[in-house]
Design an enzyme around this catalytic site. Structure first.
Site: not given
Ligand code: IMP
Ligand code: MG
Length: 180
Positions: A104-105, A108, A136, A157-158, A170
């Protein structure tokens, strides 16, 4: 990096430069290979955000690696997670009895990874771990700890190195904080 507009945009501040990213990915790859010995590793990249990280990581892991991709869309163009996960592309084949790592990138809220672990664990992989480039931890809405973490970052936000804002940025070679 030749795009001057990206380098001089005042909304962008470099958080993790390219050299630090590459050094950490080399470490992660060596650690994963050491943990799995000479067993084949199935890396499951979560599209689109992980595609650049995945490309560098699988080469750092070395040895036998299978590459799979899972298309997931959780944002509808903004900077806040909706918690709604949509599968836009499934794996190309079964993962039963394979040693799998979800790549995963960023984690969050944890909602996307929680969903993916449930989705993939019922397919009976031999093992299922999680590797995320960025974490995060302060923004979790559900408990979620990755097995391999590149960098723990503050709740900002990155973008860059695969991560987007409305599909742009990207292609930056580093991770930058985006402040509108
Ligand atoms: P989560 O479900 O909130 O954990 O978010 C996961 C997905 O949200 C990641 O795979 C990203 O694609 C996107 N995401 C979360 N934070 C960021 C950020 O700071 N920048 C860009 N994409 C983010
Ligand atoms: Mg993602």
């Amino acid at each position: 990096m030749t795009n001057k507009a990206l380098n001089t945009d005042p909304r962008l501040r470099v958080l993790i430069p390219e050299e630090r990213l590459q050094a950490r990915i080399a470490e992660l790859g060596a650690q994963i290979r050491a943990d799995y010995g000479d067993r084949p590793v199935t890396c499951i990249g979560v599209l689109k955000g992980s595609f650049i990280f995945m490309a560098d990581l699988v080469r750092a892991i070395g040895g036998d690696v299978r590459c799979e991709f899972l298309g997931v869309s959780s944002y509808q163009g903004g900077t806040k997670s909706t918690g709604v996960v949509k599968i836009t592309k499934d794996l190309s084949g079964p993962i039963e009895e394979q040693d799998c790592i979800i790549i995963e990138d960023i984690i969050d809220t944890g909602l996307t990874m929680h969903y993916l672990l449930e989705l993939l664990s019922v397919r009976k992989p031999r093992s299922l771990q999680v590797c995320t480039l960025l974490d995060k931890p302060s923004n979790r809405e559900i408990e979620m700890a990755a097995d391999y973490v590149g960098f723990s970052i503050p709740d900002e936000f990155v973008i860059g190195y695969g991560l987007d804002l409305s599909e742009l940025y990207r292609n930056l070679p580093h991770i930058a904080v985006y402040t509108p």
